[in-house]
Scaffold this motif. Structure first.
Motif, PDB file in Angstrom:
ATOM      1  N   MET A   1       3.803  81.826  58.923  1.00 29.69           N
ATOM      2  CA  MET A   1       4.881  80.991  58.410  1.00 29.69           C
ATOM      3  C   MET A   1       6.278  81.533  58.684  1.00 29.69           C
ATOM      4  O   MET A   1       7.186  80.767  59.025  1.00 29.69           O
ATOM      5  CB  MET A   1       4.689  80.756  56.905  1.00 29.69           C
ATOM      6  CG  MET A   1       5.270  79.429  56.437  1.00 29.69           C
ATOM      7  SD  MET A   1       4.535  78.053  57.336  1.00 29.69           S
ATOM      8  CE  MET A   1       5.891  76.889  57.306  1.00 29.69           C
ATOM      9  N   PRO A   2       6.524  82.858  58.539  1.00 28.96           N
ATOM     10  CA  PRO A   2       7.875  83.347  58.890  1.00 28.96           C
ATOM     11  C   PRO A   2       8.257  83.053  60.340  1.00 28.96           C
ATOM     12  O   PRO A   2       9.389  82.644  60.623  1.00 28.96           O
ATOM     13  CB  PRO A   2       7.772  84.853  58.618  1.00 28.96           C
ATOM     14  CG  PRO A   2       6.689  84.976  57.590  1.00 28.96           C
ATOM     15  CD  PRO A   2       5.687  83.916  57.952  1.00 28.96           C
ATOM     16  N   ARG A   3       7.308  83.218  61.271  1.00 29.90           N
ATOM     17  CA  ARG A   3       7.602  82.938  62.679  1.00 29.90           C
ATOM     18  C   ARG A   3       7.755  81.439  62.917  1.00 29.90           C
ATOM     19  O   ARG A   3       8.572  81.013  63.742  1.00 29.90           O
ATOM     20  CB  ARG A   3       6.487  83.509  63.565  1.00 29.90           C
ATOM     21  CG  ARG A   3       6.446  85.041  63.601  1.00 29.90           C
ATOM     22  CD  ARG A   3       5.330  85.517  64.501  1.00 29.90           C
ATOM     23  NE  ARG A   3       5.495  85.005  65.866  1.00 29.90           N
ATOM     24  CZ  ARG A   3       4.525  85.029  66.782  1.00 29.90           C
ATOM     25  NH1 ARG A   3       3.320  85.511  66.471  1.00 29.90           N
ATOM     26  NH2 ARG A   3       4.751  84.550  67.990  1.00 29.90           N
TER      27      ARG A   3
ATOM     28  N   ALA B   1       7.409  77.059  76.169  1.00 30.54           N
ATOM     29  CA  ALA B   1       6.803  78.377  76.328  1.00 30.54           C
ATOM     30  C   ALA B   1       6.775  79.126  74.995  1.00 30.54           C
ATOM     31  O   ALA B   1       5.783  79.809  74.674  1.00 30.54           O
ATOM     32  CB  ALA B   1       7.571  79.187  77.379  1.00 30.54           C
ATOM     33  N   ALA B   2       7.848  79.003  74.212  1.00 25.50           N
ATOM     34  CA  ALA B   2       7.889  79.659  72.906  1.00 25.50           C
ATOM     35  C   ALA B   2       6.839  79.091  71.957  1.00 25.50           C
ATOM     36  O   ALA B   2       6.220  79.837  71.179  1.00 25.50           O
ATOM     37  CB  ALA B   2       9.291  79.518  72.298  1.00 25.50           C
ATOM     38  N   LEU B   3       6.610  77.766  72.005  1.00 24.00           N
ATOM     39  CA  LEU B   3       5.582  77.171  71.167  1.00 24.00           C
ATOM     40  C   LEU B   3       4.193  77.653  71.569  1.00 24.00           C
ATOM     41  O   LEU B   3       3.357  77.983  70.703  1.00 24.00           O
ATOM     42  CB  LEU B   3       5.660  75.639  71.256  1.00 24.00           C
ATOM     43  CG  LEU B   3       4.564  74.877  70.489  1.00 24.00           C
ATOM     44  CD1 LEU B   3       4.676  75.146  68.988  1.00 24.00           C
ATOM     45  CD2 LEU B   3       4.643  73.386  70.762  1.00 24.00           C
ATOM     46  N   GLN B   4       3.929  77.709  72.876  1.00 24.84           N
ATOM     47  CA  GLN B   4       2.616  78.180  73.332  1.00 24.84           C
ATOM     48  C   GLN B   4       2.358  79.613  72.858  1.00 24.84           C
ATOM     49  O   GLN B   4       1.263  79.946  72.411  1.00 24.84           O
ATOM     50  CB  GLN B   4       2.564  78.126  74.879  1.00 24.84           C
ATOM     51  CG  GLN B   4       2.665  76.738  75.475  1.00 24.84           C
ATOM     52  CD  GLN B   4       1.349  75.992  75.430  1.00 24.84           C
ATOM     53  OE1 GLN B   4       0.352  76.494  74.917  1.00 24.84           O
ATOM     54  NE2 GLN B   4       1.329  74.759  75.950  1.00 24.84           N
ATOM     55  N   GLU B   5       3.384  80.444  72.912  1.00 23.63           N
ATOM     56  CA  GLU B   5       3.227  81.827  72.467  1.00 23.63           C
ATOM     57  C   GLU B   5       3.008  81.906  70.959  1.00 23.63           C
ATOM     58  O   GLU B   5       2.213  82.731  70.471  1.00 23.63           O
ATOM     59  CB  GLU B   5       4.475  82.625  72.851  1.00 23.63           C
ATOM     60  CG  GLU B   5       4.415  84.092  72.435  1.00 23.63           C
ATOM     61  CD  GLU B   5       5.709  84.834  72.734  1.00 23.63           C
ATOM     62  OE1 GLU B   5       5.827  86.006  72.345  1.00 23.63           O
ATOM     63  OE2 GLU B   5       6.614  84.211  73.348  1.00 23.63           O
ATOM     64  N   LEU B   6       3.663  81.017  70.214  1.00 25.66           N
ATOM     65  CA  LEU B   6       3.567  81.040  68.760  1.00 25.66           C
ATOM     66  C   LEU B   6       2.162  80.719  68.273  1.00 25.66           C
ATOM     67  O   LEU B   6       1.642  81.355  67.351  1.00 25.66           O
ATOM     68  CB  LEU B   6       4.573  80.051  68.156  1.00 25.66           C
ATOM     69  CG  LEU B   6       4.547  79.854  66.640  1.00 25.66           C
ATOM     70  CD1 LEU B   6       4.900  81.157  65.930  1.00 25.66           C
ATOM     71  CD2 LEU B   6       5.532  78.745  66.232  1.00 25.66           C
ATOM     72  N   VAL B   7       1.525  79.720  68.887  1.00 27.18           N
ATOM     73  CA  VAL B   7       0.211  79.264  68.381  1.00 27.18           C
ATOM     74  C   VAL B   7      -0.949  79.830  69.164  1.00 27.18           C
ATOM     75  O   VAL B   7      -2.098  79.494  68.888  1.00 27.18           O
ATOM     76  CB  VAL B   7       0.145  77.708  68.404  1.00 27.18           C
ATOM     77  CG1 VAL B   7       1.242  77.118  67.554  1.00 27.18           C
ATOM     78  CG2 VAL B   7       0.221  77.186  69.837  1.00 27.18           C
ATOM     79  N   ALA B   8      -0.662  80.700  70.149  1.00 28.99           N
ATOM     80  CA  ALA B   8      -1.742  81.241  70.973  1.00 28.99           C
ATOM     81  C   ALA B   8      -2.716  82.050  70.111  1.00 28.99           C
ATOM     82  O   ALA B   8      -2.307  82.829  69.256  1.00 28.99           O
ATOM     83  CB  ALA B   8      -1.169  82.117  72.071  1.00 28.99           C
TER      84      ALA B   8
END
Length: 437
Positions: free
Chosen positions: A408-410, A430-437
């Motif tokens: 949640m913080p990220r 790209a940032a979303l893909q890294e977040l939920v990877a």
């Protein structure tokens, strides 16, 4: 050469033709009755003052009957009286168009407000225009970057789509619109500020748009103190300018703040003309006007207009008549919530309540999977939030909720964005893909 000569002769004959003048027979509320003048509904007439130096008051013919023409003034009527002379312009309201209009600020009738050069030499077109036929519209297949991470990933906007930004007062609609105006990757923008505070106009132009943004924009301004007909026509003037650029093959972003003020202006006009009030005081003409205005945006066979409209909902009620009607017409909506705004979460977008109807057409399967994963995490967090706050949640009972609590913080860092910051489309995905990877 002969064609040019014929045009000049026609213009000379028209200028030499005797003009028939009418007179004002009645002044009542927001309209006046003119007798002795031949004009069609939609035409613009000019009311002359008693002295040659008095300003001319333009008015639009709204109805015609045995008593004369019912006209709606587009300027202040102070000083007008029964018996004033009225002349016809011979046609509807026209607006200047062309590339040299970029970087200019005009009012709701197409007159310059920025002290720049005159627009008299530009070609003019009527603000009335046909809606593109349904089967001639190109399909929406390409995403347009808005520069806002929460929108570009979770409520993606396609080129030619029409989206509403919906919220109550003071929740951040205008601020979000200014972020989009500065961060969009569209080649040009047409921005309509309808019924807004006069104080905010210069701030928006100088701080939010800036010289670079203004250079590729046309700004149409009609503040809250302007006559209702001018506020109403400002929406159509901005739309017509965007249509002209679209017809030249351009991809335009049309931003309107706010569509509710346009509906309120039509309510004033309709009630003054004798229409019965219907839903929450809005006459039927308001709900006939909205699709006529909104359907003019979108794709054509040569260019596109991506429409972004703010909607002020009464009392934060999304079932407000104007909001409900607009949501049923447009291709998506973005909901801003006061809960997020008061918590300092900006932009205050409730992504779980927001939707884009063209997501499947403008994103890849990988992008949709990442966005769906983030939505699931947010939904799981919302379901267990109260349990966590009172200490009643048992870790391990819901894997999605456990992942959401950990991330949640990220996630909040991703969804928050500074007002001055813009986020290009490729790094955002790209940032979303890294977040939920």
């Amino acid at each position: 050469m002969s064609v040019v000569l014929d045009q000049r002769l026609d213009a000379a004959r028209e200028a030499a033709r005797p003009r028939r003048l009418g007179t004002v027979a009645q002044l009542l509320g927001l309209h006046l009755v003119v007798r002795g003048l031949d004009a069609a509904v939609g035409d613009v007439v000019e009311v002359l003052g008693p002295r040659p130096t008095d300003p001319v008051v333009p008015a639009e013919v709204a109805a015609s009957g045995p008593e004369g023409l019912v006209c709606l003034p587009m300027a202040d009527t102070k000083g007008l009286r029964v018996g004033a002379l009225v002349r016809s312009t011979g046609g509807p309201l026209t607006v200047p168009v062309g590339p040299s209009l970029l970087g200019r600020v005009i009012d709701g009738l197409g007159r310059p407000l920025d002290g720049g050069p005159s627009l008299a030499d530009l070609p003019r077109v009527s603000i009335d225009n046909a809606v593109p036929p349904a089967l001639s519209r190109a399909r929406i297949t390409q995403q347009v970057g808005l520069g806002v991470r929460a929108l570009d990933t979770l409520v993606p906007c396609g080129r030619g789509q029409r989206v509403a930004i919906m919220a109550g007062s003071g929740v951040g609609k205008s601020s979000l619109l200014s972020m989009i105006a500065r961060g969009t990757d569209a080649s040009m923008s047409v921005i309509a500020l309808v019924g807004e505070r006069g104080r905010e106009v210069r701030e928006f132009i100088e701080n939010d748009l800036g010289p670079e943004g203004l250079a590729r924009s046309v700004v149409v301004v009609s503040t809250s103190d302007a006559p209702p007909v001018e506020r109403l026509r400002a929406a159509f003037v901005a739309t017509r300018i965007a249509e002209h650029f679209r017809d030249q093959g351009e991809d335009v972003v049309l931003m309107m703040d706010s569509l509710t003020r346009v509906a309120m202006a039509q309510r004033e006009v309709g009630l003054s003309a004798g229409e019965p009030p219907a839903t929450r005081g809005y006459p039927p003409s308001v709900f006939a006007l909205l699709p006529r205005l909104l359907e003019r945006a979108g794709n054509s066979d040569v260019g596109s207009i991506t429409g972004i409209y703010t909607v002020l909902v009464e009392g934060d009620d999304l079932q407000d008549p104007v909001g409900d009607t607009v949501r049923s017409i447009l291709d998506g909506h973005v909901v801003l919530t006061r809960r997020l705004a008061t918590a300092g979460h900006f932009p205050s977008i409730d992504v779980l309540e927001s939707i884009s109807r063209v997501t499947g057409a403008v994103t890849t399967p990988e992008q949709r999977a990442a966005a769906t994963r983030l939505r699931r995490l947010l939904a799981s967090y919302r379901n267990v939030r109260e349990l966590v706050e009172i200490g009643a949640y048992a870790p391990g009972s819901d894997p999605d909720a456990d992942a959401a609590l950990a991330l949640m913080p990220r996630i909040n860092d991703f969804l928050r964005q500074d007002l001055e910051a813009t986020s290009p489309l490729a790094p955002t995905w790209a940032a979303l893909q890294e977040l939920v990877a």
